[in-house]
Structure formats: structure tokens, C-alpha cells
Scaffold this motif. Sequence first.
Motif, PDB file in Angstrom:
ATOM      1  N   TYR A  44       0.759  -1.285   0.146  1.00 12.49           N
ATOM      2  CA  TYR A  44      -0.067   0.178  -0.099  1.00 12.49           C
ATOM      3  C   TYR A  44       0.891   1.251   0.104  1.00 12.49           C
ATOM      4  CZ  TYR A  44      -2.953   3.726   1.738  1.00 12.49           C
ATOM      5  OH  TYR A  44      -3.624   4.944   1.865  1.00 12.49           O
ATOM      6  N   GLU A  45       1.858   1.140   0.760  1.00 16.63           N
ATOM      7  CA  GLU A  45       2.694   2.457   0.916  1.00 16.63           C
ATOM      8  C   GLU A  45       3.607   2.635  -0.512  1.00 16.63           C
ATOM      9  OE1 GLU A  45       5.059   1.356   4.262  1.00 16.63           O
ATOM     10  OE2 GLU A  45       3.274   1.909   5.809  1.00 16.63           O
ATOM     11  N   GLN A  46       3.954   1.594  -1.256  1.00 14.89           N
ATOM     12  CA  GLN A  46       4.471   1.681  -2.499  1.00 14.89           C
ATOM     13  C   GLN A  46       3.627   1.948  -3.632  1.00 14.89           C
ATOM     14  OE1 GLN A  46       6.407  -2.217  -2.889  1.00 14.89           O
ATOM     15  NE2 GLN A  46       8.148  -1.519  -1.193  1.00 14.89           N
ATOM     16  N   THR A  47       2.450   1.639  -3.667  1.00 15.88           N
ATOM     17  CA  THR A  47       1.532   1.773  -4.518  1.00 15.88           C
ATOM     18  C   THR A  47       0.389   2.795  -4.491  1.00 15.88           C
ATOM     19  OG1 THR A  47      -0.059   0.006  -4.130  1.00 15.88           O
ATOM     20  CG2 THR A  47       1.880  -0.557  -5.355  1.00 15.88           C
ATOM     21  N   GLY A  48       0.117   3.012  -2.971  1.00 14.53           N
ATOM     22  CA  GLY A  48      -1.209   3.747  -2.718  1.00 14.53           C
ATOM     23  C   GLY A  48      -2.732   3.186  -3.095  1.00 14.53           C
ATOM     24  N   GLU A  49      -2.557   1.937  -3.413  1.00 16.62           N
ATOM     25  CA  GLU A  49      -3.847   1.004  -3.734  1.00 16.62           C
ATOM     26  C   GLU A  49      -4.450   0.622  -2.645  1.00 16.62           C
ATOM     27  OE1 GLU A  49      -3.144  -2.146  -6.528  1.00 16.62           O
ATOM     28  OE2 GLU A  49      -1.938  -0.919  -7.820  1.00 16.62           O
ATOM     29  N   LEU A  50      -5.651   1.193  -2.444  1.00 19.67           N
ATOM     30  CA  LEU A  50      -6.537   0.668  -1.382  1.00 19.67           C
ATOM     31  C   LEU A  50      -6.822  -0.580  -1.049  1.00 19.67           C
ATOM     32  CD1 LEU A  50      -7.747   2.665   1.028  1.00 19.67           C
ATOM     33  CD2 LEU A  50      -9.947   2.717  -0.293  1.00 19.67           C
TER      34      LEU A  50
ATOM     35  N   PHE B  31      -5.856   3.802  11.070  1.00 21.23           N
ATOM     36  CA  PHE B  31      -5.442   5.341  10.891  1.00 21.23           C
ATOM     37  C   PHE B  31      -4.976   5.620   9.534  1.00 21.23           C
ATOM     38  CE2 PHE B  31      -2.604   9.011  11.706  1.00 21.23           C
ATOM     39  CZ  PHE B  31      -3.418   9.841  12.348  1.00 21.23           C
ATOM     40  N   ARG B  32      -4.386   4.870   8.798  1.00 21.05           N
ATOM     41  CA  ARG B  32      -3.856   5.047   7.689  1.00 21.05           C
ATOM     42  C   ARG B  32      -5.367   5.246   6.359  1.00 21.05           C
ATOM     43  NH1 ARG B  32      -0.332   6.650   9.554  1.00 21.05           N
ATOM     44  NH2 ARG B  32       1.744   5.877   9.671  1.00 21.05           N
ATOM     45  N   ARG B  33      -6.084   4.419   6.861  1.00 25.38           N
ATOM     46  CA  ARG B  33      -7.429   4.217   6.223  1.00 25.38           C
ATOM     47  C   ARG B  33      -8.113   5.597   6.405  1.00 25.38           C
ATOM     48  NH1 ARG B  33     -11.317  -0.814   5.881  1.00 25.38           N
ATOM     49  NH2 ARG B  33     -12.106   0.196   7.847  1.00 25.38           N
ATOM     50  N   TYR B  34      -8.272   6.209   7.577  1.00 25.45           N
ATOM     51  CA  TYR B  34      -8.933   7.246   8.145  1.00 25.45           C
ATOM     52  C   TYR B  34      -8.246   8.393   7.311  1.00 25.45           C
ATOM     53  CZ  TYR B  34      -9.753  11.465  10.698  1.00 25.45           C
ATOM     54  OH  TYR B  34     -10.208  12.817  10.901  1.00 25.45           O
ATOM     55  N   GLU B  35      -6.928   8.323   7.211  1.00 29.33           N
ATOM     56  CA  GLU B  35      -6.248   9.545   6.395  1.00 29.33           C
ATOM     57  C   GLU B  35      -6.673   9.566   5.031  1.00 29.33           C
ATOM     58  OE1 GLU B  35      -1.920  10.391   8.551  1.00 29.33           O
ATOM     59  OE2 GLU B  35      -2.055   8.485   7.314  1.00 29.33           O
ATOM     60  N   ARG B  36      -7.063   8.742   4.638  1.00 31.08           N
ATOM     61  CA  ARG B  36      -7.461   8.394   2.980  1.00 31.08           C
ATOM     62  C   ARG B  36      -8.942   8.634   2.985  1.00 31.08           C
ATOM     63  NH1 ARG B  36      -5.168   4.983  -1.049  1.00 31.08           N
ATOM     64  NH2 ARG B  36      -6.306   5.427  -2.971  1.00 31.08           N
ATOM     65  N   THR B  37      -9.606   8.138   3.887  1.00 28.90           N
ATOM     66  CA  THR B  37     -11.046   8.226   3.520  1.00 28.90           C
ATOM     67  C   THR B  37     -11.934   9.263   4.348  1.00 28.90           C
ATOM     68  OG1 THR B  37     -11.739   6.534   5.106  1.00 28.90           O
ATOM     69  CG2 THR B  37     -11.063   5.756   2.851  1.00 28.90           C
TER      70      THR B  37
END
Length: 200
Positions: A112-118, A151-157
Motif C-alpha cells: 500500500y505504501e509503495q502503490t497507494g492502492e486501497l 489510521f492510514r485508512r482514516y487519512e485516506r477516507t
Amino acid sequence: MKERLLADLDDRIARHAGGDSTGVLDERALGLVSALARLGAPDAGSLVRVAALHLCRYQALPPEHGKIDLRMARILYTRLHAVDPRLVAPRVREFFGLPSPHASGVARMREYEQTGELDHLERAISLFRQEVFEPHGDRAGALHSLGTALFRRYERTKRPADLDEAIESGRGALAAAAPDDPRRGRFRSGLDEALSRRSG
């Protein structure tokens, strides 16, 4: 038909676990596998039984005669693990050197960190949730990883429920960690970051 075949396999596997390997070594056991194959593409439940049968046969046979069954069990369990590690019992994962749900989740987080794919992040969250309930797993580490992923998903969504659950997981990680666990500082830092986001 399929249910009868699976029940027959289950019975043979259970008898092997109880010390009677005649059912898994009987040629009719392999006939059940062939009959399942003729019913069409197998589902996960069928593959789990077939993989278990081959592993039982390997355990029951002399080493020089069990190599084919060992290879088949390894192939099937590896495929099942790639679909969902929950399909492979922890002792079997350990035997074949397959990664734990936590390790698989960490790998997905890196993707995810490399590609940004959810999708990678969603898979990591699912795997970390599974690890939390592993009987002999690292509950504190799994809760911390789950909190981080949420938390990473919260930052995204920006979904408040993700932030709430991230905080809850962070608190759970601290509660589950031993007082002298060297990771406590990292756990506290992750929780503080989530709490500051909520208050900000």
C-alpha cells in the motif's frame, strides 16, 4: 453427493488424528478426491479437505513413500494461504513455513505504501483483525498494526469510525503489552497521533 464425499474425507482425517491411518491410506480415499474433481472447480472447503488428506497420508507413510503427498499438501496449502490464511491452521502454517496473518498484513501494508492502492490496505486490515484472535499470536503487536492500518485508512477516507477504531486498537495494544515490552513507546506514539487527530 458432494456433502457425502466431504463427510467421508472428514471421517478418514478424524480417524487419522485419533491414531487410525487406515482410512487415509486406503486407495478409496484418493478415489474420493477424484470424485470431487469430477464435480467441477473445487471450492475452498473441498481444497482444505484434500490438502489435509495429503498431509495425513504423508504423516502415515514411510518418508520415502510420502514425498508426493507432501508435495501435493504443500501446493494446496500454499494456494489456500494466498487466498485466506484463516484456511490454514497455525500448526500447518508453521510446518510449511507459511507466514502468519500478521506477517502477510505487514507485506500488504508495504505494498500500500509503495502503490497507494486501497485494496492492499483493506487486505492488511483484514489480516491484522485475524491475527488479533490467533490463539498464540502477538495480540499487542497485532492490535498496534491494526490501529496503524485503520489510521492510514482514516487519512485516506476521513471516515470517523476508522479513527475511533484506530484509537480503540491503540489502547488495546498498550493494555495487552507487558510493562517491560520495549515496543510500548512505539505503541504510545501511535495512539497519541490518533488522539491528537481526533482532538484537532
